[in-house]
Design an enzyme around this catalytic site. Structure first.
Site, PDB file in Angstrom:
ATOM      1  N   THR A  15      73.864  41.224  42.565  1.00  0.00           N
ATOM      2  CA  THR A  15      74.402  40.429  41.456  1.00  0.00           C
ATOM      3  C   THR A  15      75.545  39.527  41.923  1.00  0.00           C
ATOM      4  O   THR A  15      75.502  38.300  41.738  1.00  0.00           O
ATOM      5  CB  THR A  15      74.924  41.371  40.344  1.00  0.00           C
ATOM      6  OG1 THR A  15      73.853  42.229  39.961  1.00  0.00           O
ATOM      7  CG2 THR A  15      75.416  40.594  39.136  1.00  0.00           C
ATOM      8  N   ARG A  45      69.971  45.009  52.282  1.00  0.00           N
ATOM      9  CA  ARG A  45      69.091  46.096  52.737  1.00  0.00           C
ATOM     10  C   ARG A  45      67.676  45.588  52.984  1.00  0.00           C
ATOM     11  O   ARG A  45      67.082  45.855  54.011  1.00  0.00           O
ATOM     12  CB  ARG A  45      69.088  47.163  51.636  1.00  0.00           C
ATOM     13  CG  ARG A  45      68.711  48.531  52.083  1.00  0.00           C
ATOM     14  CD  ARG A  45      68.985  49.534  50.989  1.00  0.00           C
ATOM     15  NE  ARG A  45      69.155  48.896  49.676  1.00  0.00           N
ATOM     16  CZ  ARG A  45      69.658  49.494  48.623  1.00  0.00           C
ATOM     17  NH1 ARG A  45      70.067  50.733  48.703  1.00  0.00           N
ATOM     18  NH2 ARG A  45      69.766  48.862  47.458  1.00  0.00           N
ATOM     19  N   ARG A  46      67.155  44.804  52.046  1.00  0.00           N
ATOM     20  CA  ARG A  46      65.742  44.374  52.111  1.00  0.00           C
ATOM     21  C   ARG A  46      65.669  42.887  52.436  1.00  0.00           C
ATOM     22  O   ARG A  46      66.033  42.049  51.606  1.00  0.00           O
ATOM     23  CB  ARG A  46      65.055  44.645  50.771  1.00  0.00           C
ATOM     24  CG  ARG A  46      65.053  46.119  50.364  1.00  0.00           C
ATOM     25  CD  ARG A  46      64.814  46.279  48.876  1.00  0.00           C
ATOM     26  NE  ARG A  46      65.856  45.614  48.082  1.00  0.00           N
ATOM     27  CZ  ARG A  46      65.652  45.055  46.904  1.00  0.00           C
ATOM     28  NH1 ARG A  46      64.459  45.060  46.367  1.00  0.00           N
ATOM     29  NH2 ARG A  46      66.645  44.476  46.267  1.00  0.00           N
ATOM     30  N   GLY A 135      86.406  42.196  37.040  1.00  0.00           N
ATOM     31  CA  GLY A 135      85.486  41.140  37.467  1.00  0.00           C
ATOM     32  C   GLY A 135      86.160  39.792  37.582  1.00  0.00           C
ATOM     33  O   GLY A 135      87.031  39.580  38.420  1.00  0.00           O
ATOM     34  N   ASP A 202      84.349  54.718  36.736  1.00  0.00           N
ATOM     35  CA  ASP A 202      84.520  53.303  37.091  1.00  0.00           C
ATOM     36  C   ASP A 202      85.908  52.826  36.638  1.00  0.00           C
ATOM     37  O   ASP A 202      86.651  52.208  37.417  1.00  0.00           O
ATOM     38  CB  ASP A 202      83.416  52.481  36.413  1.00  0.00           C
ATOM     39  CG  ASP A 202      83.601  50.989  36.614  1.00  0.00           C
ATOM     40  OD1 ASP A 202      83.320  50.504  37.721  1.00  0.00           O
ATOM     41  OD2 ASP A 202      84.049  50.315  35.663  1.00  0.00           O
ATOM     42  N   LYS A 206      89.489  51.530  38.803  1.00  0.00           N
ATOM     43  CA  LYS A 206      90.235  50.291  38.519  1.00  0.00           C
ATOM     44  C   LYS A 206      91.692  50.583  38.147  1.00  0.00           C
ATOM     45  O   LYS A 206      92.600  49.881  38.606  1.00  0.00           O
ATOM     46  CB  LYS A 206      89.539  49.521  37.392  1.00  0.00           C
ATOM     47  CG  LYS A 206      88.138  49.063  37.794  1.00  0.00           C
ATOM     48  CD  LYS A 206      87.351  48.590  36.586  1.00  0.00           C
ATOM     49  CE  LYS A 206      85.960  48.129  36.960  1.00  0.00           C
ATOM     50  NZ  LYS A 206      85.109  47.892  35.781  1.00  0.00           N
TER      51      LYS A 206
HETATM   52  N1  LIG Z   1      78.025  43.485  39.183  1.00  0.00           N
HETATM   53  C1  LIG Z   1      79.224  43.137  38.721  1.00  0.00           C
HETATM   54  O1  LIG Z   1      79.352  42.468  37.687  1.00  0.00           O
HETATM   55  C2  LIG Z   1      80.466  43.569  39.477  1.00  0.00           C
HETATM   56  C3  LIG Z   1      81.730  43.289  38.921  1.00  0.00           C
HETATM   57  C4  LIG Z   1      82.875  43.629  39.630  1.00  0.00           C
HETATM   58  C5  LIG Z   1      82.741  44.259  40.852  1.00  0.00           C
HETATM   59  N2  LIG Z   1      81.504  44.547  41.355  1.00  0.00           N
HETATM   60  C6  LIG Z   1      81.426  45.196  42.663  1.00  0.00           C
HETATM   61  O2  LIG Z   1      80.756  44.301  43.550  1.00  0.00           O
HETATM   62  C7  LIG Z   1      80.013  45.033  44.514  1.00  0.00           C
HETATM   63  C8  LIG Z   1      78.567  44.589  44.473  1.00  0.00           C
HETATM   64  O3  LIG Z   1      78.054  44.845  43.172  1.00  0.00           O
HETATM   65  P1  LIG Z   1      76.646  44.265  42.708  1.00  0.00           P
HETATM   66  O4  LIG Z   1      76.575  44.511  41.255  1.00  0.00           O
HETATM   67  O5  LIG Z   1      76.446  42.893  43.226  1.00  0.00           O
HETATM   68  O6  LIG Z   1      75.656  45.283  43.440  1.00  0.00           O
HETATM   69  P2  LIG Z   1      74.083  45.154  43.613  1.00  0.00           P
HETATM   70  O7  LIG Z   1      73.526  44.149  42.703  1.00  0.00           O
HETATM   71  O8  LIG Z   1      73.553  46.544  43.575  1.00  0.00           O
HETATM   72  O9  LIG Z   1      73.951  44.599  45.107  1.00  0.00           O
HETATM   73  C9  LIG Z   1      74.258  45.381  46.215  1.00  0.00           C
HETATM   74  C10 LIG Z   1      73.815  44.636  47.462  1.00  0.00           C
HETATM   75  O10 LIG Z   1      74.144  45.450  48.609  1.00  0.00           O
HETATM   76  C11 LIG Z   1      72.981  45.550  49.431  1.00  0.00           C
HETATM   77  N3  LIG Z   1      72.982  46.852  50.096  1.00  0.00           N
HETATM   78  C12 LIG Z   1      72.961  48.072  49.527  1.00  0.00           C
HETATM   79  N4  LIG Z   1      72.934  49.022  50.483  1.00  0.00           N
HETATM   80  C13 LIG Z   1      72.928  48.383  51.666  1.00  0.00           C
HETATM   81  C14 LIG Z   1      72.880  48.801  53.011  1.00  0.00           C
HETATM   82  N5  LIG Z   1      72.835  50.092  53.322  1.00  0.00           N
HETATM   83  N6  LIG Z   1      72.894  47.854  53.972  1.00  0.00           N
HETATM   84  C15 LIG Z   1      72.918  46.543  53.660  1.00  0.00           C
HETATM   85  N7  LIG Z   1      72.964  46.075  52.394  1.00  0.00           N
HETATM   86  C16 LIG Z   1      72.965  46.997  51.420  1.00  0.00           C
HETATM   87  C17 LIG Z   1      71.801  45.429  48.509  1.00  0.00           C
HETATM   88  O11 LIG Z   1      70.699  45.013  49.275  1.00  0.00           O
HETATM   89  P3  LIG Z   1      69.258  44.698  48.599  1.00  0.00           P
HETATM   90  O12 LIG Z   1      69.494  43.565  47.659  1.00  0.00           O
HETATM   91  O13 LIG Z   1      68.394  44.310  49.740  1.00  0.00           O
HETATM   92  O14 LIG Z   1      68.854  45.958  47.918  1.00  0.00           O
HETATM   93  C18 LIG Z   1      72.306  44.382  47.525  1.00  0.00           C
HETATM   94  O15 LIG Z   1      72.058  43.097  48.013  1.00  0.00           O
HETATM   95  C19 LIG Z   1      80.239  46.509  44.168  1.00  0.00           C
HETATM   96  O16 LIG Z   1      81.317  47.016  44.900  1.00  0.00           O
HETATM   97  C20 LIG Z   1      80.620  46.457  42.700  1.00  0.00           C
HETATM   98  O17 LIG Z   1      81.403  47.571  42.307  1.00  0.00           O
HETATM   99  C21 LIG Z   1      80.371  44.216  40.695  1.00  0.00           C
END
Ligand SMILES: NC(=O)c1ccc[n+]([C@@H]2O[C@H](COP(=O)([O-])OP(=O)(O)OC[C@H]3O[C@@H](n4cnc5c(N)ncnc54)[C@H](OP(=O)(O)O)[C@@H]3O)[C@@H](O)[C@H]2O)c1
Length: 429
Positions: A15, A45-46, A135, A202, A206
């Site tokens: 995301t 990862r993928r 965020g 969560d 924070k």
């Molecule tokens: N989502 C939000 O609105 C938000 C807001 C504030 C903070 N955050 C923080 O931002 C960070 C990312 O969140 P997100 O929501 O973007 O997570 P997400 O959508 O689950 O994306 C995670 C990414 O990390 C990759 N990944 C996971 N395991 C891996 C590994 N072993 N080796 C290499 N790549 C790996 C995944 O690869 P694949 O795509 O290939 O599976 C994916 O691209 C987190 O720390 C979260 O707490 C998120």
């Protein structure tokens, strides 16, 4: 700085990562004075997964740790997530290589912030994490930078959009927790496993980070008192409203003479309090400073665009030569100022009892409270159609929490009680 191109290695293309790729594609010159940002390597990862951004032309790294160490980039951005595993190893590798790091990873900073800060200090490089809290709404810079000249007394926030959405929906639709959670999962507001959000973990990450910034202590997750929203009932939401309150998942850090008292719990807020107005998936933060007084910010706490904006702001700070401590003091000084559990603190509470409809119950409850030195602020007894017994609900005046606990224990033993007493704090901010 003007004509420099800053090369960014980006690990994580979910995301937030995809949001950042889109943002940098739309506006590579977003930083002050026109310096340019270019992504020089990506990892996830993928390799062949369908993504929300086109990364086909960007150099691919199977291993995020190799990307972190790669001399082909100047800044490492970690958007994988998780306090352990590859995210932690990659951030450590980038810092060890003397590279500035930007991360949105609240779990990592809340759990290992001090060690990582020490590594960043040893290498003289920034470690920035604006996106980790609220965020896209700037909470970290707000507390760490804008308010550095003040003495903060309390930081209280609605820091988890999923929990806020669920409680708001329960109130507005009259549906029970389980029903609203299922709907939130269907709409994508809640994860398939919602424990991290509704369990308060969560928000705990924070508020541990904000407490560290506000009170110069180490972020210490273990010291956060945590209660989730799973047991908030519709009955409590209705009764609280009748008393002039709204129930929210509140994350709060308060200055006490012995350190910072940090907790996450469902709490009652007066209906006219700004935090009570933050509905749906919004995040909000309320701060009390000795000089500045009371302040309030509210905005998007998640989502690709908002969160990528916060990551970009950190990248811009690095480009502008950011040289602040990672928290407010050197990592070695933070460790000596651990948060505390404030058992003796004054607390105002909401107490809901289900009692047999018989004479003498009100007197027995109020006498038990009085004997413990706890006085009643407001009181309500209301017949409802659902379930046996009559709900009796009251709020106390502030009293030592140990005295309140002792009184509630004794009230729980009264023969007229038909269910265990339900206690929730009433926020005093
Ligand atoms: N989502 C939000 O609105 C938000 C807001 C504030 C903070 N955050 C923080 O931002 C960070 C990312 O969140 P997100 O929501 O973007 O997570 P997400 O959508 O689950 O994306 C995670 C990414 O990390 C990759 N990944 C996971 N395991 C891996 C590994 N072993 N080796 C290499 N790549 C790996 C995944 O690869 P694949 O795509 O290939 O599976 C994916 O691209 C987190 O720390 C979260 O707490 C998120």
């Amino acid at each position: 700085m003007t004509d420099k191109t800053w090369r960014v290695g980006l690990a994580g293309l979910g995301t937030v990562g995809a949001g950042l790729v889109r943002l940098l594609g739309e506006d590579p010159h977003f930083a002050p004075a026109g310096a340019r940002v270019e992504i020089t390597g990506v990892s996830a990862r993928r390799r062949n997964a369908a993504r929300e951004a086109d990364v086909s032309a960007l150099p691919w790294f199977d291993d995020p740790v190799e990307l972190a160490k790669d001399p082909g980039n100047d800044i490492f951005v970690e958007l994988i997530g998780g306090s352990e595993g590859v995210a932690r190893v990659a951030v450590e590798a980038a810092l060890a290589a003397g590279k500035p790091v930007v991360t949105a990873n609240k779990a990592l900073i809340a759990s290992h912030g001090v060690e990582l800060a020490a590594m960043a200090e040893a290498k003289g490089v920034p470690l920035l994490f604006e996106a980790a809290v609220m965020g896209g709404t700037p909470a970290v810079k707000f507390v760490r930078e804008a308010l550095v000249g003040d003495e903060i007394g309390a930081v209280a926030g609605i820091l988890n959009g999923t929990s806020n959405f669920i409680l708001s929906q329960m109130e507005s639709t009259g549906q029970a927790f389980a029903q609203v959670l299922a709907e939130a999962q269907r709409l994508g507001y809640a994860e398939a496993d919602p424990t991290t959000d509704i369990g308060g973990f969560d928000a705990a990450h924070k508020i541990a980070i904000l407490a560290a910034l506000a009170f110069d202590c180490a972020p210490t997750l273990e010291a956060v008192e945590i209660e989730g929203i799973e047991d908030v009932s519709l009955l409590d939401i209705r009764l609280a409203r009748d008393l002039g309150y709204r129930i929210k998942q509140l994350a709060m850090a308060t200055h006490t003479p012995s350190g910072a008292w940090v907790r996450v719990h469902p709490a009652l807020l007066p209906l006219d309090h700004p935090l009570a107005q933050a509905d749906g998936a919004l995040n909000a933060l309320f701060i009390e400073g000795r000089r500045i007084g009371r302040m309030f910010i509210q905005g998007a706490g998640a989502g690709a665009g908002p969160t990528a904006t916060a990551v970009a702001a950190d990248i811009a700070d690095i480009m502008a030569g950011a040289r602040r401590p990672v928290f407010q003091r050197a990592a070695s000084q933070l460790l000596a100022r651990a948060p505390v559990t404030a058992h003796g603190a004054l607390e105002k509470v909401y107490l809901r009892l289900i009692v047999r409809d018989e004479p003498g119950v009100i007197a027995a409850v109020s006498e038990t409270l009085a004997e413990a030195g706890v006085s009643i602020d407001s009181f309500l007894q209301k017949h409802v159609d659902e379930g046996p017994g009559v709900p009796m609900v009251l709020t106390t005046h502030p009293a030592p929490s140990s005295a309140i606990s002792a009184a509630i224990e004794r009230i729980g033993l009264l023969p007229a009680l038909m269910a265990p007493p339900r206690r929730m704090p009433v926020a005093r901010i």
